[in-house]
Design a protein around this motif. Structure first.
Motif, PDB file in Angstrom:
ATOM      1  N   ALA A 146       0.822  -1.202   0.000  1.00  0.00           N
ATOM      2  CA  ALA A 146       0.000   0.000   0.000  1.00  0.00           C
ATOM      3  C   ALA A 146       0.860   1.258   0.000  1.00  0.00           C
ATOM      4  O   ALA A 146       0.565   2.231  -0.715  1.00  0.00           O
ATOM      5  CB  ALA A 146      -0.937  -0.003   1.210  1.00  0.00           C
ATOM      6  N   ASP A 147       1.925   1.262   0.789  1.00  0.00           N
ATOM      7  CA  ASP A 147       2.814   2.427   0.816  1.00  0.00           C
ATOM      8  C   ASP A 147       3.525   2.605  -0.526  1.00  0.00           C
ATOM      9  O   ASP A 147       3.715   3.734  -0.994  1.00  0.00           O
ATOM     10  CB  ASP A 147       3.850   2.262   1.937  1.00  0.00           C
ATOM     11  CG  ASP A 147       3.199   2.214   3.313  1.00  0.00           C
ATOM     12  OD1 ASP A 147       2.053   2.691   3.437  1.00  0.00           O
ATOM     13  OD2 ASP A 147       3.830   1.715   4.257  1.00  0.00           O
ATOM     14  N   ALA A 148       3.931   1.501  -1.145  1.00  0.00           N
ATOM     15  CA  ALA A 148       4.614   1.585  -2.435  1.00  0.00           C
ATOM     16  C   ALA A 148       3.686   2.128  -3.518  1.00  0.00           C
ATOM     17  O   ALA A 148       4.079   2.984  -4.324  1.00  0.00           O
ATOM     18  CB  ALA A 148       5.145   0.209  -2.829  1.00  0.00           C
ATOM     19  N   VAL A 149       2.451   1.642  -3.549  1.00  0.00           N
ATOM     20  CA  VAL A 149       1.505   2.096  -4.568  1.00  0.00           C
ATOM     21  C   VAL A 149       1.181   3.575  -4.384  1.00  0.00           C
ATOM     22  O   VAL A 149       1.067   4.333  -5.356  1.00  0.00           O
ATOM     23  CB  VAL A 149       0.226   1.236  -4.514  1.00  0.00           C
ATOM     24  CG1 VAL A 149      -0.850   1.801  -5.428  1.00  0.00           C
ATOM     25  CG2 VAL A 149       0.545  -0.204  -4.892  1.00  0.00           C
ATOM     26  N   SER A 164      -1.588  -5.656   2.703  1.00  0.00           N
ATOM     27  CA  SER A 164      -2.179  -4.445   2.139  1.00  0.00           C
ATOM     28  C   SER A 164      -2.034  -4.446   0.626  1.00  0.00           C
ATOM     29  O   SER A 164      -1.179  -5.134   0.056  1.00  0.00           O
ATOM     30  CB  SER A 164      -1.499  -3.213   2.735  1.00  0.00           C
ATOM     31  OG  SER A 164      -0.134  -3.172   2.354  1.00  0.00           O
ATOM     32  N   SER A 165      -2.859  -3.649  -0.019  1.00  0.00           N
ATOM     33  CA  SER A 165      -2.793  -3.562  -1.482  1.00  0.00           C
ATOM     34  C   SER A 165      -2.803  -2.109  -1.947  1.00  0.00           C
ATOM     35  O   SER A 165      -1.895  -1.668  -2.643  1.00  0.00           O
ATOM     36  CB  SER A 165      -3.950  -4.327  -2.125  1.00  0.00           C
ATOM     37  OG  SER A 165      -5.199  -3.855  -1.638  1.00  0.00           O
ATOM     38  N   THR A 166      -3.825  -1.333  -1.584  1.00  0.00           N
ATOM     39  CA  THR A 166      -3.897   0.069  -2.003  1.00  0.00           C
ATOM     40  C   THR A 166      -4.243   0.906  -0.796  1.00  0.00           C
ATOM     41  O   THR A 166      -4.793   0.424   0.197  1.00  0.00           O
ATOM     42  CB  THR A 166      -4.969   0.278  -3.082  1.00  0.00           C
ATOM     43  OG1 THR A 166      -6.237  -0.142  -2.566  1.00  0.00           O
ATOM     44  CG2 THR A 166      -4.628  -0.506  -4.332  1.00  0.00           C
ATOM     45  N   GLY A 167      -3.957   2.183  -0.876  1.00  0.00           N
ATOM     46  CA  GLY A 167      -4.273   3.109   0.209  1.00  0.00           C
ATOM     47  C   GLY A 167      -3.220   4.169   0.315  1.00  0.00           C
ATOM     48  O   GLY A 167      -2.208   4.150  -0.386  1.00  0.00           O
ATOM     49  N   PRO A 169      -3.609   2.394   7.154  1.00  0.00           N
ATOM     50  CA  PRO A 169      -4.100   1.045   6.924  1.00  0.00           C
ATOM     51  C   PRO A 169      -5.003   0.995   5.704  1.00  0.00           C
ATOM     52  O   PRO A 169      -5.768   1.923   5.436  1.00  0.00           O
ATOM     53  CB  PRO A 169      -4.882   0.734   8.219  1.00  0.00           C
ATOM     54  CG  PRO A 169      -5.228   2.063   8.786  1.00  0.00           C
ATOM     55  CD  PRO A 169      -4.118   2.977   8.392  1.00  0.00           C
ATOM     56  N   SER A 170      -4.885  -0.052   4.926  1.00  0.00           N
ATOM     57  CA  SER A 170      -5.673  -0.191   3.706  1.00  0.00           C
ATOM     58  C   SER A 170      -6.544  -1.423   3.791  1.00  0.00           C
ATOM     59  O   SER A 170      -6.538  -2.149   4.772  1.00  0.00           O
ATOM     60  CB  SER A 170      -4.733  -0.300   2.498  1.00  0.00           C
ATOM     61  OG  SER A 170      -3.870  -1.405   2.659  1.00  0.00           O
ATOM     62  N   ALA A 171      -7.300  -1.645   2.740  1.00  0.00           N
ATOM     63  CA  ALA A 171      -8.197  -2.794   2.719  1.00  0.00           C
ATOM     64  C   ALA A 171      -7.403  -4.072   2.881  1.00  0.00           C
ATOM     65  O   ALA A 171      -6.474  -4.344   2.153  1.00  0.00           O
ATOM     66  CB  ALA A 171      -8.980  -2.817   1.401  1.00  0.00           C
ATOM     67  N   GLY A 172      -7.812  -4.876   3.837  1.00  0.00           N
ATOM     68  CA  GLY A 172      -7.123  -6.136   4.094  1.00  0.00           C
ATOM     69  C   GLY A 172      -6.006  -6.005   5.094  1.00  0.00           C
ATOM     70  O   GLY A 172      -5.527  -6.997   5.605  1.00  0.00           O
ATOM     71  N   ALA A 173      -5.540  -4.780   5.397  1.00  0.00           N
ATOM     72  CA  ALA A 173      -4.433  -4.621   6.332  1.00  0.00           C
ATOM     73  C   ALA A 173      -4.901  -4.526   7.762  1.00  0.00           C
ATOM     74  O   ALA A 173      -4.129  -4.711   8.678  1.00  0.00           O
ATOM     75  CB  ALA A 173      -3.631  -3.369   5.973  1.00  0.00           C
TER      76      ALA A 173
END
Length: 435
Positions: A120-123, A286-289, A294-298
């Motif tokens: 998530a942080d990378a995206v 995590s995936s996006t955010g 915190p993102s979806a799933g995190a």
């Protein structure tokens, strides 16, 4: 002091006398035996404050020692914690499997290196005009693969699996695992400027263009596969490049000086002013955010919650094994027969005699007498020794010193002294009852 007049004891007094006499008879039954051993003079029930403290220390010293050693180890590790990590391909790892050398050179050349461990942080950080580097790591979730493949930044994949390579290149490139590295350096055989500057390299090949793909550039080919594949794809701010390198060893500290590895690493990762360096965390879901959020799933737990949870689970298992071997609490159970009070008293007296525990026997006699006279005189159970001594002295006509010596004096040193103490306590009860 005038001797008290003897009277016939009442029912309560006769029961108390019988209990005291039974204890004394059982405890002094072996007074004349050759095995009788004199005990040292002790206080109360045969123990002292210093002795009880020493016994508690003997029981707890090993536990305290283990806890002290653990605290010392934690303190030493906290003080001596290295400033660099040991994570493979991390920009802060100075070991041979790290990539600190490349990251520092890029920093001196004006490239801002952002080290992240969450997808998530990378995206969130990999926008247009930046480069996103994805180093080898654990298997990514499908939603993480889609999030990395959809960034607007130039994407560099090192040692990525087939799923990520296909998703990031729109299916133009795939992996052919199992191809061995060449025994000698191979020319790039492509017209990419960064490949031309790097020259001949001995990178392991493992990438190929899918049939019908015409916009794929392959470099350092060996036996039908290549070590590097580049695809230009459309982005929100124009075209963007996706570059996959199957052999990630060219960025590590141990091999960056071999052949043209350094030129390839600097040319590939220093094309933009900002480099987002992703070293995937095995526990990251995590995936996006937004970066750092915190993102979806995190979930809402911090990044270290997984490690702490595993450690807590291990501690619980160890504690369960440790405590599971112990007996549980005592369970009250109805006795099959009724034991007479006299038999119980004589049995306890025999135990005292066998252990030569005159201190415990005397303490039991004194406690029974103190409880009897206190109830007779209306002295509450919460009263201290001084209050009870004063009340008994007034009721019996004795001096305070005599009463305190009877109720709280030192234990008897032999069986004759124990018998005499029981007789004197019985006389004191009679005096109080006549008052």
């Amino acid at each position: 002091m005038t001797a008290p007049t003897q009277t016939t004891p009442g029912p309560t007094q006769r029961r108390s006398q019988g209990t005291v006499q039974g204890t004394v008879q059982a405890a002094t039954a072996g007074a004349g035996s050759p095995d009788a051993v004199l005990s040292p003079v002790v206080t109360g029930d045969g123990t002292t404050g210093r002795g009880r403290t020493a016994d508690r220390w003997r029981r707890a010293r090993w536990t305290l020692l283990v806890l002290g050693v653990l605290a010392l180890v934690v303190a030493v590790l906290a003080v001596q914690r290295p400033v660099t990590s040991a994570t493979p391909y991390a920009p802060d790892n100075a070991q041979p499997n790290g990539a600190r050398a490349v990251a520092q050179v890029l920093g001196r050349q004006g490239v801002e290196v952002r080290h992240v461990t969450r997808v998530a942080d990378a995206v969130a950080a990999a926008g247009a005009g930046t480069t996103l580097l994805v180093t080898p790591g654990s298997l990514l979730l499908p939603e993480q693969v889609d999030a990395l493949a959809g960034v607007d930044a130039d994407l560099v994949l090192l040692g990525a699996d087939d799923e990520l390579v296909r998703a990031a290149t729109d299916g133009s490139v795939s992996r052919t695992p199992g191809v061995a590295a060449p025994a000698f350096a191979v020319e790039p055989s492509c017209d990419l400027p960064l490949a031309t500057r790097a020259g001949a390299l001995a990178l392991a090949p493992g990438l190929r263009a899918e049939p019908g793909s015409t916009d794929v550039t392959l470099c350092w080919p060996v036996d039908g596969s290549a070590a590097l594949a580049r695809v230009e794809l459309p982005g929100s701010a124009g075209g963007r490049f996706v570059t996959a390198v199957d052999d990630p060893s060219f960025v590590t500290n141990g091999t960056v000086l071999d052949d043209g590895d350094a030129a390839l690493a600097l040319g590939l990762l220093g094309a933009q002013e900002t480099l987002v360096w992703l070293v995937p965390d095995p526990l990251d879901t995590s995936s996006t955010g937004e970066a750092g959020a915190p993102s979806a799933g995190a979930g809402i737990l911090p990044p270290w919650a997984g490690v702490v949870g595993l450690w807590a689970l291990l501690v619980v298992l160890v504690a369960a094994v440790w405590r599971g071997r112990r007996l549980g609490p005592l369970v009250a159970e109805e006795l099959p027969v009724v034991v007479r009070a006299a038999e119980t008293t004589r049995g306890r007296g025999r135990l005292y005699r066998r252990a030569r525990s005159r201190g415990h026997a005397a303490a039991g006699l004194r406690a029974a007498t103190a409880e009897t006279v206190a109830r007779r005189l209306g002295v509450p159970r919460s009263a201290d020794a001084t209050a009870l001594t004063d009340a008994v002295a007034r009721a019996s006509g004795r001096s305070d010193h005599d009463v305190a010596d009877l109720l709280y004096g030192p234990p008897p040193h032999d069986d004759d002294a124990l018998t005499e103490l029981a007789r004197r306590l019985d006389t004191l009860e009679s005096e109080v009852h006549r008052s």
